[in-house]
Design an enzyme around this catalytic site. Structure first.
Site, short mmCIF file in Angstrom:
data_model
loop_
_atom_site.label_atom_id
_atom_site.label_comp_id
_atom_site.label_asym_id
_atom_site.label_seq_id
_atom_site.Cartn_x
_atom_site.Cartn_y
_atom_site.Cartn_z
NE ARG A 59 -10.35 -2.59 -2.49
CZ ARG A 59 -9.78 -1.99 -1.46
NH1 ARG A 59 -8.55 -2.35 -1.06
NH2 ARG A 59 -10.40 -1.04 -0.79
CE1 TYR A 89 -9.50 3.31 6.84
CE2 TYR A 89 -8.55 4.55 8.65
CZ TYR A 89 -8.50 4.13 7.35
OH TYR A 89 -7.46 4.50 6.56
CE LYS A 90 -7.82 -0.34 5.43
NZ LYS A 90 -8.49 0.22 4.24
CG PHE A 117 -1.95 1.07 1.20
CD1 PHE A 117 -2.99 1.02 0.29
CD2 PHE A 117 -1.87 2.16 2.05
CE1 PHE A 117 -3.94 2.04 0.24
CE2 PHE A 117 -2.81 3.18 2.01
CZ PHE A 117 -3.85 3.12 1.10
CG ASP A 139 -0.37 -2.18 7.25
OD1 ASP A 139 -1.40 -2.42 7.91
OD2 ASP A 139 -0.30 -1.23 6.43
#
Lengths: 449, 449
Positions: free
Chosen positions: B408, B245-246, B132, B218
């Site tokens: 996705r 927040y995922k 990322f 991560d």
């Protein structure tokens, strides 16, 4: 006539207060006089509504779509633009991000980077000896990494309190330190967190510019209570950070703000290269390419709920714009602190308290601090007794030998009143008498920010 | 029998799902199938209640007193302790602070500091070529400061997708890079954000330990959806960060978490010396003295409203504890992604999409990604058409030549169902047919995280 020294006089001042309508914006528990807005500002009604909307409508219903549809992606900049005029910054120059500590790390790193980039043989950062701990810790960390030296200057913030005519003693001590050609950066907090003493921001900026020194200001105890002019003619600052949860009423741990002078902002990078500070964050490029302007000081994704509360908090101050704005807020703040100093002085001094806050308006922020002298009763017990009487200030224990314990009273001009200042002074007298008579008791000391 | 390939079969799987009660914890807009919990998790009812309480009672009524009385001062550690078992960490080892990006900066700095402290002549950090962006940007920044080199290894995440028997090709490419004695740190994202491919965390940790390389993980797309065992016997990790927040359902921009192996945590400092990471933050000492343990990874004051929402979000996953916990969540996640892959395959491949996600369970996270091959219709238009049909996934444009655009679909086992997977697959087929027939249209591409 000395209106401020009677309850009726204070009520008359409140009745004549142009900013009176602002108070209705806040939830203020009945029966409580809240003088700790310099630690945590009061809850705006609009914050509760806005956060509830962000929760239910934006997050709950909008879900991921709200990054665009509700404007989450622009909110940190929008709140920054709302704060900017409160500190003399232009639109697009100031952004909300992270915490004050993290932002201070960014700007100090950038400031030192800029000095190095200019090829200057300077490697000393000057700060106040009694600056807020986070500022000194962060500065030491950044200086360690760059092999710079932190030089502590300034007076101890508590002595001497009152200036000789014409001079700001706290600022004079800093000004004296700027002439050393090894000094590259000066980092100061505008309003001292203990005494409430105010630095002469313009004089220091002018002297620093003349000496080729970059200025970094922490506006934690200024923004929203004391006018700041970061871009004053011939006295422009270089970098600034500030806090969202004090006079900006952004809620506990609200995100902070950061400003960089437009002439520097694209010249140097900050060290925390998060994707939202990238020039094109949604292109997912392989290499980091900082955004133009203050957007490069954003790092990761901002905490939207806390940011939304801050947006509401800032709007409570911008509501003063048609009523005189920061100048009116400042005038009221000075009147409130003056009232409290005068109304509390006799009882305070009778019990051995010493005024730690400058009486001259131009040397004072928006708080009044009474220092616990050697004859004073235990300050922590006094604050507990005062809270039991419905007045919330806070207690700051001595951080090192030679400095006294402090009783702090912050006055938020957006919601505090002269009547509160008068009643709080009476309550302080009562609490002092009570503790002097009963002794301090044994309650454990609390931990507050 | 192939239950997953019919609506009734999917409904039967849902009826037998032990985790079924978890879904009722969430606000899910009626008529919407939400498959973007890997970008922003859904709103827990309890988050709305908890944040409202934090606003009205804790902030509004309690004001500054809530740092003690409501436990704000302990909340970041309390939420960290609630997350810890989801990733195999012990109590007191993991704390919530700042953003993933900022935490990554801290742990990378600390990891390199530890290598230097040990006197090792290593100065290369290995990472995935297509990690990322924030991870690569942050790593480059930290390595620049330490004069280290970032070495990109790994396969492009999209090719080849499917493993040869026995091997995880993405991890194999990393393992090969660890044998170079110049490598000091390897930084990886457990689940690839584009393909959903899963690294073999245990194999990489074992190899890294054998090679004297420190691991930094991560867990952004793992925590709450994929079991992680940071302290697996003989395969312990060194540092980890993750996103709130995922799959942890903490709300937009929720603060992140950071974990450091107990054997390192007191050996090295992180670089952001905020006052709340101090050993005695309320003593206001002159010098920085890091707290013992993971508390030293806290910097400034945490955003309490966003932190409170995260606390509620984490509790929605901990509600799975009596129902089988992370193992049950993982089993359901795999069943959901398997169902979606199988149900969508025929239509997807007929329109030129190529499966970017590994079909082998042990190589797959909790999402399914369809790559837009050369024959495929415009992926952005397909996603718009799909959203118009009530299915929210997301679109990731190619970040560089040679990589395809991606559609996705994230599956959150706490609230998504097999029925949703089946219906979403049908809708994808419909959207593909629609765009193939009508063309992509002209709507602007959105910006989402």
């Amino acid at each position: 006539m000395d209106e401020a020294l009677s309850l009726s006089g204070c009520r008359a001042l409140d009745a004549a207060d142009r900013l009176k309508p602002l108070r209705a914006q806040f939830e203020l528990p009945p029966g409580l006089i809240y003088l700790d807005g310099n630690s945590l500002g009061a809850l705006p009604h609009s914050a509760a509504d806005a956060v509830q909307h962000a929760l239910q409508q934006e997050w709950g219903h909008g879900l991921i779509r709200s990054w665009n549809d509700a404007g989450w992606i622009h909110r940190a900049q929008a709140v920054g633009d709302a704060i900017a005029p409160l500190v003399g910054a232009g639109a697009g120059e100031l952004v909300v991000a992270d915490s004050t500590s993290v932002n201070l790390h960014k700007v100090l790193w950038a400031a030192i980077g800029l000095v190095q980039q200019r090829g200057l043989q300077r490697h000393v950062l000057v700060t106040d000896r009694d600056n807020f701990p986070t500022d000194r810790y962060i500065a030491q960390g950044v200086c360690d990494a760059w092999k710079w030296t932190v030089r502590e200057a300034g007076l101890a913030p508590d002595t001497p309190v009152q200036a000789a005519p014409g001079g700001n003693p706290r600022s004079a001590a800093i000004l004296a330190a700027l002439s050393d050609p090894q000094v590259g950066v000066v980092m100061l907090t505008h309003v001292d967190y203990r005494s409430g003493a105010l630095h002469d921001l313009a004089a220091i900026n002018r002297a620093a510019r003349a000496a080729g020194v970059l200025t970094v200001w922490d506006l934690a105890h200024s923004a929203g209570a004391v006018p700041v002019d970061l871009k004053a003619t011939a006295a422009q600052a270089d970098f600034a950070v500030g806090c969202g949860y004090k006079y900006l009423n952004g809620g506990p741990g609200a995100p902070a703000f950061v400003w960089v002078h437009p002439s520097h902002v694209n010249a140097v990078e900050q060290p925390l290269r998060g994707w939202l500070g990238h020039a094109a964050p949604f292109d997912f490029e392989a290499g980091y390419r900082p955004a133009q302007g203050i957007a490069r000081y954003v790092c990761g994704t901002p905490p939207i709920l806390s940011l939304t509360a801050l947006q509401a908090g800032v709007s409570t101050l911008r509501a003063a714009d048609p009523l005189g704005g920061m100048a009116a807020l400042r005038a009221k703040s000075l009147s409130l602190t003056r009232t409290f100093m005068r109304a509390s002085r006799a009882a305070a001094q009778a019990h051995g308290l010493e005024l730690a806050t400058p009486t001259r308006d131009e040397h004072r922020g928006s708080q009044v601090s009474w220092a616990c002298g050697p004859r004073a009763p235990d300050g922590y017990a006094v604050m507990r007794a005062l809270i039991a009487r419905g007045v919330i200030g806070d207690f700051r224990a001595s951080p090192r030998p030679g400095l006294p314990d402090i009783l702090r009273f912050g006055f938020a001009p957006a919601y505090n009143t002269h009547e509160e200042a008068w009643l709080a002074a009476q309550a302080l007298g009562g609490a002092l008498g009570q503790v002097a008579q009963q002794g301090p008791g044994t309650s454990a000391r609390p931990r507050v920010t």
